[in-house]
Design a protein around this motif. Structure first.
Motif, mmCIF file in Angstrom:
data_model
loop_
_atom_site.group_PDB
_atom_site.id
_atom_site.type_symbol
_atom_site.label_atom_id
_atom_site.label_comp_id
_atom_site.label_asym_id
_atom_site.label_seq_id
_atom_site.Cartn_x
_atom_site.Cartn_y
_atom_site.Cartn_z
ATOM 1 N N TRP A 20 0.865 -1.284 0.026
ATOM 2 C CA TRP A 20 -0.014 0.129 0.028
ATOM 3 C C TRP A 20 0.806 1.315 -0.093
ATOM 4 O O TRP A 20 1.639 1.409 0.900
ATOM 5 C CB TRP A 20 -0.867 0.068 1.170
ATOM 6 C CG TRP A 20 -1.991 1.028 1.029
ATOM 7 C CD1 TRP A 20 -2.299 2.076 1.911
ATOM 8 C CD2 TRP A 20 -2.906 1.171 0.273
ATOM 9 N NE1 TRP A 20 -3.092 2.926 1.653
ATOM 10 C CE2 TRP A 20 -3.691 2.427 0.573
ATOM 11 C CE3 TRP A 20 -3.261 0.608 -0.809
ATOM 12 C CZ2 TRP A 20 -4.781 2.934 -0.144
ATOM 13 C CZ3 TRP A 20 -4.327 0.905 -1.734
ATOM 14 C CH2 TRP A 20 -5.011 2.255 -1.406
ATOM 15 N N LYS A 25 -2.273 2.891 -4.491
ATOM 16 C CA LYS A 25 -3.561 3.587 -4.479
ATOM 17 C C LYS A 25 -4.218 4.431 -5.803
ATOM 18 O O LYS A 25 -5.348 4.135 -6.000
ATOM 19 C CB LYS A 25 -3.334 4.762 -3.210
ATOM 20 C CG LYS A 25 -4.504 5.471 -2.930
ATOM 21 C CD LYS A 25 -4.239 6.797 -1.942
ATOM 22 C CE LYS A 25 -5.493 7.523 -1.669
ATOM 23 N NZ LYS A 25 -5.256 8.719 -0.692
ATOM 24 N N ARG A 101 -6.818 -5.535 -4.044
ATOM 25 C CA ARG A 101 -7.666 -4.519 -3.527
ATOM 26 C C ARG A 101 -8.973 -4.567 -4.170
ATOM 27 O O ARG A 101 -10.055 -4.268 -3.570
ATOM 28 C CB ARG A 101 -6.921 -3.484 -3.173
ATOM 29 C CG ARG A 101 -5.810 -3.663 -2.015
ATOM 30 C CD ARG A 101 -5.021 -2.343 -1.800
ATOM 31 N NE ARG A 101 -3.861 -2.682 -1.064
ATOM 32 C CZ ARG A 101 -3.913 -2.856 0.306
ATOM 33 N NH1 ARG A 101 -5.284 -2.844 0.961
ATOM 34 N NH2 ARG A 101 -2.724 -2.989 1.005
ATOM 35 N N THR A 108 -8.902 -2.319 1.739
ATOM 36 C CA THR A 108 -8.154 -0.925 1.320
ATOM 37 C C THR A 108 -7.843 -0.207 2.545
ATOM 38 O O THR A 108 -8.917 0.172 3.214
ATOM 39 C CB THR A 108 -8.974 -0.438 0.111
ATOM 40 O OG1 THR A 108 -9.331 -1.510 -0.727
ATOM 41 C CG2 THR A 108 -8.319 0.737 -0.323
ATOM 42 N N ALA A 109 -6.826 0.157 2.569
ATOM 43 C CA ALA A 109 -6.419 1.143 3.535
ATOM 44 C C ALA A 109 -6.868 2.666 2.930
ATOM 45 O O ALA A 109 -7.244 2.915 1.951
ATOM 46 C CB ALA A 109 -4.910 1.454 3.848
ATOM 47 N N THR A 110 -6.995 3.625 3.827
ATOM 48 C CA THR A 110 -7.477 4.903 3.670
ATOM 49 C C THR A 110 -6.198 5.906 3.140
ATOM 50 O O THR A 110 -6.449 7.044 2.663
ATOM 51 C CB THR A 110 -8.382 5.753 4.676
ATOM 52 O OG1 THR A 110 -7.590 5.680 5.858
ATOM 53 C CG2 THR A 110 -9.577 4.749 4.818
ATOM 54 N N ASP A 111 -5.078 5.606 3.715
ATOM 55 C CA ASP A 111 -3.836 6.428 3.459
ATOM 56 C C ASP A 111 -2.919 5.840 2.767
ATOM 57 O O ASP A 111 -2.537 4.601 2.973
ATOM 58 C CB ASP A 111 -3.347 7.097 4.980
ATOM 59 C CG ASP A 111 -4.256 7.773 5.798
ATOM 60 O OD1 ASP A 111 -5.189 8.449 4.921
ATOM 61 O OD2 ASP A 111 -4.391 7.747 6.726
#
Length: 112
Positions: A20, A25, A101, A108-111
C-alpha cells in the motif's frame, strides 16, 4: 478476516502481497474508474480480469461495450491512458496488490 474462496492463483503464488503506497492507491482508483463503466475491464480485460500482469503492459484498441455512452467511454480511455504507464513503473507485487484490493482479497487502507 478470512480470505475469499475464489482468490486468483497468481496473487497466491506471489505470496498474497498487500503493498500500500501512492502508486498502488492511484492504480486502484484508476482500475475502479474503468470498472465503473466496463464491468469486465474493457480494453484492459486481459490484465485486470485475467491477471496477466507480468512484463510490460501494452494498450489494446478500445471499442466500448454497447451500454457505454461516449462520455463514459472517454473516462475509460483517460483512466487507461494513465493506468498503463503507471503499471509499467510498478513492481509485480504492487500490481497484484492493486488488483487484490479491487477484487476484495484484502481491505483497502485509506492513506498511502
Amino acid at each position: 478476516m478470512s480470505e475469499p474462496a475464489n482468490v486468483d492463483p497468481i496473487w497466491v503464488e506471489l505470496g498474497r502481497p498487500d503493498d500500500w503506497n501512492p502508486k498502488v492507491k492511484r492504480a486502484l482508483e484508476l482500475i475502479r474508474d474503468i470498472y465503473e463503466y466496463e464491468p469486465v475491464g474493457g480494453p484492459m480485460h486481459v490484465e485486470l480480469d485475467d491477471w496477466n500482469i507480468e512484463g510490460e503492459i501494452t494498450p489494446y484498441p478500445y471499442t466500448p461495450s454497447m451500454f457505454v455512452e461516449e462520455d463514459e467511454a472517454e473516462q475509460v480511455r483517460t483512466a487507461v491512458a494513465e493506468l498503463i504507464p503507471l503499471l509499467n513503473t510498478m513492481k509485480l507485487t504492487e500490481r497484484a496488490s492493486a488488483l487484490a484490493r479491487h477484487w476484495g482479497y484484502v481491505p483497502t487502507a485509506t492513506d498511502a
